[in-house]
Design a protein around this motif. Structure first.
Motif, PDB file in Angstrom:
ATOM      1  N   LYS A  92      48.021  51.030  58.887  1.00  0.00           N
ATOM      2  CA  LYS A  92      46.566  52.089  59.102  1.00  0.00           C
ATOM      3  C   LYS A  92      46.270  53.237  57.535  1.00  0.00           C
ATOM      4  O   LYS A  92      45.083  53.567  57.322  1.00  0.00           O
ATOM      5  CB  LYS A  92      46.777  53.213  59.820  1.00  0.00           C
ATOM      6  N   ILE A 164      44.902  39.056  61.635  1.00  0.00           N
ATOM      7  CA  ILE A 164      43.653  40.095  62.138  1.00  0.00           C
ATOM      8  C   ILE A 164      44.309  41.205  60.759  1.00  0.00           C
ATOM      9  O   ILE A 164      42.956  41.876  60.098  1.00  0.00           O
ATOM     10  CB  ILE A 164      44.235  40.426  62.988  1.00  0.00           C
ATOM     11  N   SER A 168      41.079  42.580  58.649  1.00  0.00           N
ATOM     12  CA  SER A 168      40.488  43.702  58.361  1.00  0.00           C
ATOM     13  C   SER A 168      40.296  44.804  56.821  1.00  0.00           C
ATOM     14  O   SER A 168      39.574  45.459  56.256  1.00  0.00           O
ATOM     15  CB  SER A 168      41.382  44.789  59.174  1.00  0.00           C
ATOM     16  N   MET A 171      37.564  43.472  55.438  1.00  0.00           N
ATOM     17  CA  MET A 171      35.813  43.842  56.007  1.00  0.00           C
ATOM     18  C   MET A 171      36.451  45.466  54.985  1.00  0.00           C
ATOM     19  O   MET A 171      35.121  45.602  54.882  1.00  0.00           O
ATOM     20  CB  MET A 171      36.284  44.005  57.069  1.00  0.00           C
ATOM     21  N   ALA A 172      37.447  46.161  54.529  1.00  0.00           N
ATOM     22  CA  ALA A 172      37.154  47.793  54.782  1.00  0.00           C
ATOM     23  C   ALA A 172      37.060  47.074  52.954  1.00  0.00           C
ATOM     24  O   ALA A 172      36.158  48.292  52.797  1.00  0.00           O
ATOM     25  CB  ALA A 172      38.962  47.926  54.811  1.00  0.00           C
ATOM     26  N   ARG A 178      37.199  52.398  55.369  1.00  0.00           N
ATOM     27  CA  ARG A 178      38.356  52.376  55.892  1.00  0.00           C
ATOM     28  C   ARG A 178      37.998  52.177  57.493  1.00  0.00           C
ATOM     29  O   ARG A 178      39.261  51.515  58.120  1.00  0.00           O
ATOM     30  CB  ARG A 178      38.412  53.070  55.575  1.00  0.00           C
ATOM     31  N   TYR A 180      36.708  49.631  59.342  1.00  0.00           N
ATOM     32  CA  TYR A 180      37.531  48.488  59.484  1.00  0.00           C
ATOM     33  C   TYR A 180      39.088  48.277  59.711  1.00  0.00           C
ATOM     34  O   TYR A 180      39.317  48.029  60.724  1.00  0.00           O
ATOM     35  CB  TYR A 180      36.644  47.903  58.735  1.00  0.00           C
ATOM     36  N   LEU A 181      39.335  49.202  58.654  1.00  0.00           N
ATOM     37  CA  LEU A 181      40.965  48.701  58.474  1.00  0.00           C
ATOM     38  C   LEU A 181      41.811  49.350  59.240  1.00  0.00           C
ATOM     39  O   LEU A 181      42.244  48.947  60.164  1.00  0.00           O
ATOM     40  CB  LEU A 181      41.892  49.307  57.327  1.00  0.00           C
ATOM     41  N   ASN A 183      40.806  51.172  62.596  1.00  0.00           N
ATOM     42  CA  ASN A 183      40.334  50.473  64.086  1.00  0.00           C
ATOM     43  C   ASN A 183      40.986  49.187  64.082  1.00  0.00           C
ATOM     44  O   ASN A 183      41.062  49.523  65.333  1.00  0.00           O
ATOM     45  CB  ASN A 183      38.086  50.506  63.966  1.00  0.00           C
ATOM     46  N   THR A 184      40.757  48.291  63.689  1.00  0.00           N
ATOM     47  CA  THR A 184      41.744  46.972  63.633  1.00  0.00           C
ATOM     48  C   THR A 184      42.553  47.581  64.011  1.00  0.00           C
ATOM     49  O   THR A 184      43.360  46.794  64.506  1.00  0.00           O
ATOM     50  CB  THR A 184      40.597  45.622  62.260  1.00  0.00           C
TER      51      THR A 184
END
Length: 197
Positions: A92, A164, A168, A171-172, A178, A180-181, A183-184
């Motif tokens: 996270k 996964i 993330s 994408m972040a 951030r 994307y990181l 939430n995923t």
């Protein structure tokens, strides 16, 4: 106690690791390296055979920092699920953890080196496999201790989980968002609890 040469080598690696990680093997010039270290080109080549050797040492340094953190998060006392939850908490804040490194070394080096440096590309791939193996071992121990069952093998579940996570991170990084990181990886908590029966 280390020698002056060993301290110089360690200083060079530690100093150039974020430079290579951020700019890539091709994108990092010798002047970038001399500017970062305040050493001459001759001093750098006196410690490393060539730029490739230095780039590989820099990746190995970042890799070691990352693997140590992962080991620390997976080796806490308690059940397997607590170890996985602890790893998810680490991810996270992964963007903050890797900030001083110049970003995620697996993503940066793994993508950058694909077409221009086979040794670095292989080192990134090996790091992925090692992390997946560490996670799989935790899942395997959880199964062996009758904590839960998995719908697939521990290694397959670990690969899906890490895919996964890395997706993330990508994408972040690409979007500079951030969420994307965060939430995923937060969703992984829900997913794991649902899948572990």
């Amino acid at each position: 106690m280390s020698t002056k040469a060993e301290r110089t080598t360690a200083y060079i690696i530690e100093t150039v690791a974020p430079v290579f990680n951020k700019h890539g093997y091709i994108g990092t010039s010798m002047s970038d390296l001399t500017d970062a270290t305040n050493l001459t080109k001759g001093a750098l080549y006196g410690n490393f055979e060539n730029k490739e050797a230095l780039a590989l040492a820099a990746f190995e340094f970042n890799r070691s920092v990352l693997l140590t953190a992962i080991d620390e998060h997976l080796s806490i006392e308690g059940k397997a699920i607590a170890k996985i939850e602890n790893l998810i908490e680490f991810y996270k804040k992964y963007d903050v953890f890797t900030m001083n490194m110049g970003g995620c070394p697996i993503l940066n080096v793994g993508i950058d080196a694909q077409h221009n440096n086979k040794l670095l590309a292989a080192a990134a791939k090996e790091t992925i496999k090692e992390i997946e193996g560490k996670i799989a071992l935790v899942f395997e121990n959880g199964i062996n201790n009758a904590e839960f069952k998995l719908p697939v093998s521990p290694l397959q579940f670990s690969k899906q989980l890490f895919t996964i996570i890395q997706g993330s991170i990508a994408m972040a990084t690409i979007t500079k968002d951030r969420k994307y990181l965060l939430n995923t990886v937060t969703y992984l908590d829900v997913l794991i609890k649902r899948e572990l029966k």
